[in-house]
Write an enzyme that holds these catalytic residues in place. Structure first.
Site, short mmCIF file in Angstrom:
data_model
loop_
_atom_site.label_atom_id
_atom_site.label_comp_id
_atom_site.label_asym_id
_atom_site.label_seq_id
_atom_site.Cartn_x
_atom_site.Cartn_y
_atom_site.Cartn_z
N PHE A 122 11.21 -7.20 -13.97
CA PHE A 122 9.83 -6.94 -13.73
C PHE A 122 9.91 -5.71 -13.55
CE2 PHE A 122 6.45 -7.11 -10.60
CZ PHE A 122 5.63 -7.93 -11.09
N PRO A 127 6.37 6.01 -11.48
CA PRO A 127 6.63 7.37 -10.71
C PRO A 127 5.54 7.47 -9.53
CG PRO A 127 7.04 7.67 -12.96
CD PRO A 127 6.46 6.52 -12.80
N ILE A 156 13.38 0.23 -12.09
CA ILE A 156 13.24 -1.08 -12.36
C ILE A 156 14.65 -2.24 -12.28
CG2 ILE A 156 12.55 -2.62 -14.50
CD1 ILE A 156 10.31 -0.91 -12.72
N GLU A 362 9.84 -5.11 -3.22
CA GLU A 362 9.03 -6.61 -3.00
C GLU A 362 8.18 -6.31 -1.87
OE1 GLU A 362 10.10 -10.28 -4.18
OE2 GLU A 362 11.59 -9.78 -5.18
N SER A 365 8.02 -2.92 4.67
CA SER A 365 7.60 -3.31 5.82
C SER A 365 6.32 -3.11 6.17
CB SER A 365 8.91 -2.78 6.98
OG SER A 365 10.04 -3.57 6.58
#
Length: 380
Positions: A122, A127, A156, A362, A365
């Site tokens: 994905f 940058p 990646i 992903e 926090s």
């Protein structure tokens, strides 16, 4: 709804044995060589681990979210690199195709992803683009029956071994509405890879830059065949990905608990095992309590997901709490080991480094906190 309990129990037990008997003993080798042995990857293919969340119609196991969490808990018990190699095939590398891909795209890619013949990746981060995912700068211009892509993607996961990238590029105006999702084969002309990243932890996990210079892809590489839907596609798959990562964090925390208890029972100071000293017991108790809390959170959110509920807040809460919790457990587990915990002879040293990444990818926090707060304020 969970499938037949006996079948599911057999799958979870098989993964548990594989993790403890095959993967845990290989952790030191992965740390030393920064690579997962090909024989182990072949065994993961044979077990169907590359297709956990891919529908059965396309050769996968088609696990529900709760079932996937149960398997992720087991995979989290060992070095994160092992899960990472299958993670993109089951998560953001395949889910975009599943939720928004054309039937032709599904038929072409999903069976090969499920078998492990093809490794997906994905490519969103750049940058200068991370948390602000709607500000993608990589461009895609239409030329006849092709698109020409230019830009650089950074950090990646699985890029050095990937066969296909779910890649976000800008086809329209500024902002999320101008982002389009593409399926870009790794051998596309104009696509090259940067040198492997040198990371703090998670050795064995391969990441690098993906560089696009006049990269030419066919027009039917657009996921779903519609421009401007890329950001929406990415957002659709995040809840599942966040719950999966949260479950892995709980698995990592459980391993750290077990390592801490094992060391505390055997290490003698002041004439007795340190497990009998109350301040050490307090650290162990805090580790166990937080790990259990994470388990309850992820299990509840997964059941809500399978029931069709909107769980944006719950998924973000799980990712936030469990990733932060794993860091706290790792810190305490290392403290229980004392000076030994700082040495590479003990697993807690590399787990301490490994879990730090879960608070970043992903969605950091801080991004999870923003999502949670927005959901709270939007409620009526």
């Amino acid at each position: 709804m969970i499938r037949d309990a006996e079948i599911l129990g057999g799958l979870v037990e098989t993964v548990r044995r594989f993790v403890r008997e095959r993967l845990v003993p290989a952790e030191a080798l992965v740390e030393e060589t920064n690579a997962i042995p090909p024989a182990i990857i072949d065994e993961m293919r044979a077990l169907g681990l590359f297709g956990l969340s891919i529908p059965e119609a396309y050769g996968g196991l088609g696990l529900t979210m709760e079932e996937e969490v149960m398997v992720a808990l087991e995979l989290g018990y060992t070095s994160a690199a092992f899960r990472s190699v299958i993670g993109t095939n089951n998560g953001i590398g395949s889910q975009g195709i599943i939720v928004d891909g054309t039937e032709a795209q599904k038929a072409h890619w999903l069976p090969r992803m499920a078998s492990g013949e093809v490794i997906g990746s994905f490519a969103l981060t750049e940058p200068d683009v991370g948390s602000d995912a709607g500000s993608v700068r990589t461009t895609a211009r239409r030329e006849g029956d092709h698109y020409i892509l230019n830009g650089t993607k950074r950090y990646i996961t699985n890029a050095p071994v990937a066969d296909v990238f779910t890649l976000m590029a800008r086809t329209g105006e500024a902002g999320p509405g101008g982002v389009t999702a593409f399926l870009v084969a790794a051998d596309s002309p104009g696509l090259s890879l940067g040198p492997p990243d040198r990371k703090m932890g998670q050795r064995g996990t391969k990441t690098c830059d993906v560089i696009l210079r006049e990269c030419r892809v066919p027009a039917d590489a657009v996921i779903g065949g519609v421009e401007g839907q890329g950001f929406k596609t990415a957002m659709k798959v995040l809840n599942r990905g966040r719950l999966h990562i949260a479950a892995v964090c709980v698995g990592q925390a459980q391993r750290l608990c077990d390592e801490a208890v094992g060391f505390a029972r055997s290490r003698v100071q002041f004439g007795k095992p340190i497990a009998e000293h109350q301040l050490v017991q307090a650290m162990l108790a805090d580790c166990a309590t937080e790990t259990y809390a994470g388990l309850c959170m992820v299990t509840d959110a997964a059941r809500r997901f399978d029931a069709g509920e909107r769980i944006v807040q719950q998924a973000a809460s799980c990712k936030l709490f469990c990733s932060e919790m794993a860091g706290r457990v790792a810190d305490r587990a290392l403290q229980v080991h004392g000076g030994a915990g700082y040495m590479q002879d003990y697993p807690v040293e590399h787990f301490y480094r490994d879990v730090r990444l879960f608070r970043l990818y992903e969605g950091t926090s801080q991004i999870q906190q923003i999502i949670i707060a927005r959901e709270m304020c939007a409620q009526r």
